[in-house]
Every structure is written in C-alpha cells, then in structure tokens.
Motif scaffolding. Structure first.
Motif, PDB file in Angstrom:
ATOM      1  N   HIS A  83     -18.125  -8.164  46.810  1.00 53.10           N
ATOM      2  CA  HIS A  83     -16.824  -7.582  47.155  1.00 53.10           C
ATOM      3  C   HIS A  83     -15.702  -8.562  46.829  1.00 53.10           C
ATOM      4  CE1 HIS A  83     -14.606  -4.831  50.262  1.00 53.10           C
ATOM      5  NE2 HIS A  83     -13.997  -4.877  49.093  1.00 53.10           N
ATOM      6  N   SER A  84     -15.941  -9.838  47.096  1.00 56.77           N
ATOM      7  CA  SER A  84     -14.928 -10.858  46.821  1.00 56.77           C
ATOM      8  C   SER A  84     -14.647 -10.957  45.324  1.00 56.77           C
ATOM      9  CB  SER A  84     -15.387 -12.213  47.356  1.00 56.77           C
ATOM     10  OG  SER A  84     -15.528 -12.186  48.761  1.00 56.77           O
ATOM     11  N   ALA A  85     -15.688 -10.878  44.514  1.00 55.70           N
ATOM     12  CA  ALA A  85     -15.508 -10.954  43.067  1.00 55.70           C
ATOM     13  C   ALA A  85     -14.665  -9.793  42.555  1.00 55.70           C
ATOM     14  CB  ALA A  85     -16.868 -10.970  42.382  1.00 55.70           C
ATOM     15  N   LEU A  86     -14.951  -8.594  43.038  1.00 56.86           N
ATOM     16  CA  LEU A  86     -14.157  -7.437  42.633  1.00 56.86           C
ATOM     17  C   LEU A  86     -12.698  -7.602  43.032  1.00 56.86           C
ATOM     18  CD1 LEU A  86     -16.751  -4.697  43.573  1.00 56.86           C
ATOM     19  CD2 LEU A  86     -15.713  -4.918  41.307  1.00 56.86           C
ATOM     20  N   ALA A  87     -12.473  -8.050  44.256  1.00 56.38           N
ATOM     21  CA  ALA A  87     -11.100  -8.231  44.731  1.00 56.38           C
ATOM     22  C   ALA A  87     -10.391  -9.351  43.988  1.00 56.38           C
ATOM     23  CB  ALA A  87     -11.115  -8.516  46.234  1.00 56.38           C
ATOM     24  N   ALA A  88     -11.131 -10.362  43.533  1.00 57.89           N
ATOM     25  CA  ALA A  88     -10.541 -11.506  42.846  1.00 57.89           C
ATOM     26  C   ALA A  88     -10.252 -11.240  41.376  1.00 57.89           C
ATOM     27  CB  ALA A  88     -11.469 -12.715  42.964  1.00 57.89           C
ATOM     28  N   SER A  89     -10.900 -10.231  40.811  1.00 59.70           N
ATOM     29  CA  SER A  89     -10.789  -9.983  39.375  1.00 59.70           C
ATOM     30  C   SER A  89      -9.469  -9.324  39.012  1.00 59.70           C
ATOM     31  CB  SER A  89     -11.951  -9.102  38.909  1.00 59.70           C
ATOM     32  OG  SER A  89     -11.816  -7.781  39.433  1.00 59.70           O
ATOM     33  N   ASP A  90      -9.127  -9.424  37.717  1.00 57.44           N
ATOM     34  CA  ASP A  90      -7.989  -8.682  37.181  1.00 57.44           C
ATOM     35  C   ASP A  90      -8.438  -7.360  36.579  1.00 57.44           C
ATOM     36  OD1 ASP A  90      -5.494 -10.563  37.311  1.00 57.44           O
ATOM     37  OD2 ASP A  90      -7.148 -11.838  36.670  1.00 57.44           O
ATOM     38  N   LEU A  91      -9.666  -7.326  36.112  1.00 55.44           N
ATOM     39  CA  LEU A  91     -10.233  -6.096  35.569  1.00 55.44           C
ATOM     40  C   LEU A  91     -11.747  -6.233  35.535  1.00 55.44           C
ATOM     41  CD1 LEU A  91     -11.146  -6.399  32.209  1.00 55.44           C
ATOM     42  CD2 LEU A  91      -8.734  -7.076  32.223  1.00 55.44           C
ATOM     43  N   PRO A 137     -20.123  -2.911  51.360  1.00 55.41           N
ATOM     44  CA  PRO A 137     -20.207  -3.264  52.778  1.00 55.41           C
ATOM     45  C   PRO A 137     -19.779  -4.695  53.079  1.00 55.41           C
ATOM     46  CG  PRO A 137     -22.370  -3.362  51.791  1.00 55.41           C
ATOM     47  CD  PRO A 137     -21.440  -2.825  50.726  1.00 55.41           C
ATOM     48  N   GLY A 138     -19.644  -5.527  52.048  1.00 50.44           N
ATOM     49  CA  GLY A 138     -19.303  -6.928  52.277  1.00 50.44           C
ATOM     50  C   GLY A 138     -17.839  -7.126  52.645  1.00 50.44           C
ATOM     51  N   VAL A 139     -17.523  -8.336  53.093  1.00 50.33           N
ATOM     52  CA  VAL A 139     -16.148  -8.722  53.446  1.00 50.33           C
ATOM     53  C   VAL A 139     -15.541  -9.468  52.259  1.00 50.33           C
ATOM     54  CG1 VAL A 139     -14.697 -10.053  55.008  1.00 50.33           C
ATOM     55  CG2 VAL A 139     -16.732  -8.858  55.891  1.00 50.33           C
ATOM     56  N   ALA A 140     -14.409  -8.994  51.763  1.00 45.31           N
ATOM     57  CA  ALA A 140     -13.793  -9.581  50.577  1.00 45.31           C
ATOM     58  C   ALA A 140     -12.951 -10.800  50.933  1.00 45.31           C
ATOM     59  CB  ALA A 140     -12.918  -8.540  49.880  1.00 45.31           C
ATOM     60  N   ASP A 141     -13.152 -11.889  50.211  1.00 39.77           N
ATOM     61  CA  ASP A 141     -12.337 -13.098  50.330  1.00 39.77           C
ATOM     62  C   ASP A 141     -12.078 -13.593  48.911  1.00 39.77           C
ATOM     63  OD1 ASP A 141     -11.121 -15.506  50.824  1.00 39.77           O
ATOM     64  OD2 ASP A 141     -12.539 -16.150  52.375  1.00 39.77           O
ATOM     65  N   PRO A 142     -11.144 -12.949  48.196  1.00 39.83           N
ATOM     66  CA  PRO A 142     -10.927 -13.297  46.790  1.00 39.83           C
ATOM     67  C   PRO A 142     -10.449 -14.729  46.584  1.00 39.83           C
ATOM     68  CG  PRO A 142      -9.221 -11.791  47.595  1.00 39.83           C
ATOM     69  CD  PRO A 142     -10.281 -11.844  48.646  1.00 39.83           C
ATOM     70  N   GLU A 143      -9.641 -15.245  47.515  1.00 40.47           N
ATOM     71  CA  GLU A 143      -9.163 -16.621  47.373  1.00 40.47           C
ATOM     72  C   GLU A 143     -10.325 -17.604  47.420  1.00 40.47           C
ATOM     73  OE1 GLU A 143      -7.877 -14.411  49.510  1.00 40.47           O
ATOM     74  OE2 GLU A 143      -5.985 -13.998  48.442  1.00 40.47           O
ATOM     75  N   ARG A 144     -11.275 -17.400  48.347  1.00 44.07           N
ATOM     76  CA  ARG A 144     -12.443 -18.273  48.424  1.00 44.07           C
ATOM     77  C   ARG A 144     -13.256 -18.185  47.142  1.00 44.07           C
ATOM     78  NH1 ARG A 144     -17.466 -17.221  48.690  1.00 44.07           N
ATOM     79  NH2 ARG A 144     -17.153 -15.036  49.279  1.00 44.07           N
ATOM     80  N   PHE A 145     -13.460 -16.966  46.647  1.00 45.29           N
ATOM     81  CA  PHE A 145     -14.274 -16.781  45.441  1.00 45.29           C
ATOM     82  C   PHE A 145     -13.670 -17.563  44.274  1.00 45.29           C
ATOM     83  CE2 PHE A 145     -15.774 -14.767  41.607  1.00 45.29           C
ATOM     84  CZ  PHE A 145     -17.111 -14.489  41.888  1.00 45.29           C
ATOM     85  N   ILE A 181     -18.751 -18.013  33.685  1.00 44.82           N
ATOM     86  CA  ILE A 181     -19.452 -18.255  34.946  1.00 44.82           C
ATOM     87  C   ILE A 181     -20.529 -17.190  35.099  1.00 44.82           C
ATOM     88  CG2 ILE A 181     -19.227 -18.323  37.463  1.00 44.82           C
ATOM     89  CD1 ILE A 181     -16.323 -19.255  37.021  1.00 44.82           C
ATOM     90  N   GLU A 182     -21.769 -17.621  35.244  1.00 46.15           N
ATOM     91  CA  GLU A 182     -22.884 -16.680  35.355  1.00 46.15           C
ATOM     92  C   GLU A 182     -23.669 -16.945  36.619  1.00 46.15           C
ATOM     93  OE1 GLU A 182     -26.805 -14.984  35.154  1.00 46.15           O
ATOM     94  OE2 GLU A 182     -26.486 -17.146  34.946  1.00 46.15           O
ATOM     95  N   ASP A 183     -23.787 -15.911  37.456  1.00 49.30           N
ATOM     96  CA  ASP A 183     -24.610 -15.966  38.653  1.00 49.30           C
ATOM     97  C   ASP A 183     -25.595 -14.808  38.597  1.00 49.30           C
ATOM     98  OD1 ASP A 183     -23.646 -18.213  39.967  1.00 49.30           O
ATOM     99  OD2 ASP A 183     -22.009 -17.114  40.914  1.00 49.30           O
ATOM    100  N   GLY A 184     -26.731 -14.985  39.256  1.00 45.63           N
ATOM    101  CA  GLY A 184     -27.706 -13.909  39.349  1.00 45.63           C
ATOM    102  C   GLY A 184     -27.336 -12.970  40.485  1.00 45.63           C
ATOM    103  N   LEU A 185     -28.289 -12.666  41.316  1.00 43.38           N
ATOM    104  CA  LEU A 185     -28.027 -11.814  42.475  1.00 43.38           C
ATOM    105  C   LEU A 185     -27.109 -12.535  43.455  1.00 43.38           C
ATOM    106  CD1 LEU A 185     -31.612 -10.414  43.107  1.00 43.38           C
ATOM    107  CD2 LEU A 185     -29.625  -9.097  42.387  1.00 43.38           C
ATOM    108  N   VAL A 186     -26.112 -11.858  43.941  1.00 39.00           N
ATOM    109  CA  VAL A 186     -25.211 -12.416  44.953  1.00 39.00           C
ATOM    110  C   VAL A 186     -25.223 -11.503  46.167  1.00 39.00           C
ATOM    111  CG1 VAL A 186     -23.738 -13.569  43.265  1.00 39.00           C
ATOM    112  CG2 VAL A 186     -23.189 -11.220  43.973  1.00 39.00           C
ATOM    113  N   ASP A 187     -24.756 -12.025  47.297  1.00 37.07           N
ATOM    114  CA  ASP A 187     -24.736 -11.197  48.505  1.00 37.07           C
ATOM    115  C   ASP A 187     -23.541 -10.246  48.461  1.00 37.07           C
ATOM    116  OD1 ASP A 187     -22.451 -12.635  49.325  1.00 37.07           O
ATOM    117  OD2 ASP A 187     -23.610 -13.965  50.619  1.00 37.07           O
ATOM    118  N   GLU A 188     -23.488  -9.352  49.453  1.00 37.26           N
ATOM    119  CA  GLU A 188     -22.453  -8.311  49.451  1.00 37.26           C
ATOM    120  C   GLU A 188     -21.056  -8.897  49.620  1.00 37.26           C
ATOM    121  OE1 GLU A 188     -22.940  -5.427  48.498  1.00 37.26           O
ATOM    122  OE2 GLU A 188     -25.084  -5.065  48.752  1.00 37.26           O
TER     123      GLU A 188
END
Length: 359
Positions: free
Chosen positions: A243-251, A158-166, A232-239
């Motif tokens: 979504h941004s992390a998924l869009a920013a990833s290569d796999l 449900p989140g808004v993806a911003d891979p460049e920001r991430f 890079i390790e983060d705990g719980l993140v918002d939606e």
C-alpha cells in the motif's frame, strides 16, 4: 444457501484470482451464506483472513457423497490457470447434483489446457467474465450466452500506507514508477527494464521500483543485466509495503500482454494513480486511454514514451489518477460484484430446487 469455492491458489504468492475468490467468499459470508473454500495451497495470511470472516478453509475433496446431509447448494471454481480445479469443481457439482459456476480469471494465453477449460465453461451453469472481450471469446468458443455474466472487481489494500517511509527507506527523492505483480515476461517487467535508459534520458532522477514474486527462472539475471541504483527490486512484500508503494508512486506501469483485468490497476486507482497498460485482449475496456491511464505497445520505446508523457505533465498525471479513483468508487467495488454474483447464485439455486420439486 451453502456455497463451496474451489481454488488452489499461488502459494507463497497471492494473485488476483485468489484475491477475487477470497473477497467474494467474504461478501457471501456477510450476506449470511454458509461458505467454505476448498484450497490445497492457501498461504497463512489468506487462511487467517478467511477464518476472520467466518469462512472455513478445507482441502480440495477428491470425491463427493451424493447423500451428504451437508452437501452445498452450489459449487464455484476459480481460475483457468488451474484447469484441474475446474474439473474437480464440475465433478463435485455433478455428484451433488447442484449448479456449477466458473470464474476463468486468467487469460486464455496462459491456460495450460485450453480444451479442459473450455469444456468446463461450456458445461457450467454460470461463467463470470470481467470484460466484453472475455465474454466474446467464451461465446465464440461455444459457451451459451445465457450462462455468461459480466462482473467487476475492486482493490485489495488492507495495509496501512506510509509513502514517506517507503521513499525514505529506499532513498527515493524524485519521480517513482511502480511495477507491482508477478515478475513474469507476460506481465511486462522486462519491457519496463529495457525502457529505463530512454526514461532516464528525459527524467534522470526517476526510480523504477519492482515489487512482487520472482516468477521467471532467470528473473534475477534480468535485473543484474540492468543493474542501476535507480532500479529497486523486491520480492514478496507485506501489505503495508504494498500500500505504501502505491501511495508513494507517481504512476503504475504494468505493460502486460496476457491478462483479463489486472487487479493492480484497481489498486492504483484506489490510490489515485494513473496506470500504463499494454495491448492484452480487452485492455481498452479496462484502461480508458487518456482518461485514467495510457495504453502503450509492449515495447521499450512506446512504454518509455508513455512514462515520460505522464512525468512531463504532472497536471495530466494527477487528473488521470483522480478520474481512475472516481471510476473505481462508482463502478469497481466488491459490494457491486458480490451483489451481482449473489443474484446469479439465487436464480440458479431456485431453478434447481424447482426442478427437484417437480420430480
């Protein structure tokens, strides 16, 4: 039709079983069913989501009144990781004299009380399974084949993806490998950490990003032992961040060994990313090796080789991500799941009403 779901959730985290229950409840409410969720630990975001789609959230009832004018037509309990919820759902359904359904959701390897889970499944009128391997396990353990129904699931983004920001906020300029899920050993986060050195030998500018709740008691110690600016390790993140992390990833790499159908794979395919999975029961049904991802033994060497194979060949990586996305659009949707489950509900309730009318 009135349906009551029973599942206590994973507050403050949110897991796949919880999200499956929530989106199924939403789909049923959209179809005009009277839906309530009995949950003792639902987080604020989940409760707001349920309220927004017209679903009431109530405490898990301790007992049912057989003469209740508001009694449901069916009770559906979720998640064998909480066998007490399955027992509660069964007791409520029998007291109300209505059909009982179960979605085990969690793999047998993490069931805290195997016999309690299997007893509930054997006595259920319907058991919803996610893979052929899960169906075969249930049949082998005495669940009637006619009670077993195969369903799928869809992504939760449900989140808004911003891979460049991430990437910018975390200083990521090269390849990015994402682990997304609960940080427990069975999910494989320690295996990916141990694979890091081998990955960096071939792709030294790769960042490994780990997002999700810290589950193991020594989780932070594990990351401290592998401290590196490229981890890079983060705990719980918002939606939005998810979504941004998924869009920013290569796999996406989740080398889980105890699972049924990790929701994160569907979320990765929704973002056209390939996945690396491991050898849990039924994994070959979930991830089609060489088509929408890779299967690798849950050991540092094989996982590093799989990651490097995809980083070595961008064209193959993009092809697998696209094929996963096409498969998701064709097969793995919440509408398809809701339609399938609704048909089973209707058949069970109709049979129960016919039985009562014949008395």
């Amino acid at each position: 039709m009135r349906v009551r779901y029973v599942h206590r959730g994973y507050f403050p985290a949110r897991a796949g079983a919880e999200l499956m229950m929530q989106y199924l409840a939403e789909g049923m409410a959209r179809r005009g069913l009277d839906v309530r969720v009995h949950s003792g630990r639902m987080d604020d975001d989940s409760a707001r989501f349920m309220a927004g789609v017209g679903v009431r959230v109530e405490p898990v009832p301790r007992a049912a009144d057989p003469g209740d004018d508001d009694r449901p037509d069916l009770v559906h309990a979720f998640d064998a990781f909480h066998p007490e919820d399955l027992r509660t759902g069964l007791e409520l359904a029998r007291a109300w004299n209505v059909p009982f359904a179960v979605t085990p959701a969690s793999a047998a390897g993490v069931w805290p009380d195997r016999e309690a889970v299997l007893d509930a499944c054997r006595r259920a009128d319907a058991v919803f399974v996610l893979t052929a391997a899960e169906r075969d396990l249930m049949e082998a353990e005495g669940v009637p084949p006619g009670a077993l129904h195969m369903v799928t699931q869809g992504p939760h983004l449900p989140g808004v993806a911003d891979p460049e920001r991430f990437r910018r906020e975390r200083g990521i300029t090269g390849p990015m490998v994402l682990f997304l899920g609960r940080k427990m050993r069975s999910k494989g986060y320690t295996v990916l950490l141990e694979a890091a050195r081998s990955i960096w030998e071939r792709h030294p500018d790769t960042h490994l990003v780990f997002l999700g709740p810290r589950w193991d008691e020594d989780c932070l110690e594990q990351f401290a032992a592998h401290a590196d600016p490229r981890v890079i390790e983060d705990g719980l993140v918002d939606e939005d961040d998810k979504h941004s992390a998924l869009a920013a990833s290569d796999l996406v790499c989740l080398p889980s060994t105890v699972d049924v159908f990790p929701l994160v794979y569907a979320e990765a395919w929704a973002c056209a990313k390939p996945v690396i999975a491991s050898d849990f029961a039924g994994s070959a049904d979930v991830v089609r090796h060489g088509l929408d991802g890779l299967l690798a033994a849950a050991e540092p060497g094989p996982v590093a080789d799989a990651v490097c194979r995809l980083l070595d060949d961008p064209a193959e990586r993009i092809r697998m991500g696209r094929q996963g996305n096409e498969r998701l659009r064709r097969e793995l949707t919440w509408d398809a799941t809701t339609d399938r489950v609704h048909r089973v509900y209707s058949a069970l309730v109709s049979a129960q009403r016919h039985k009562e009318g014949a008395r």
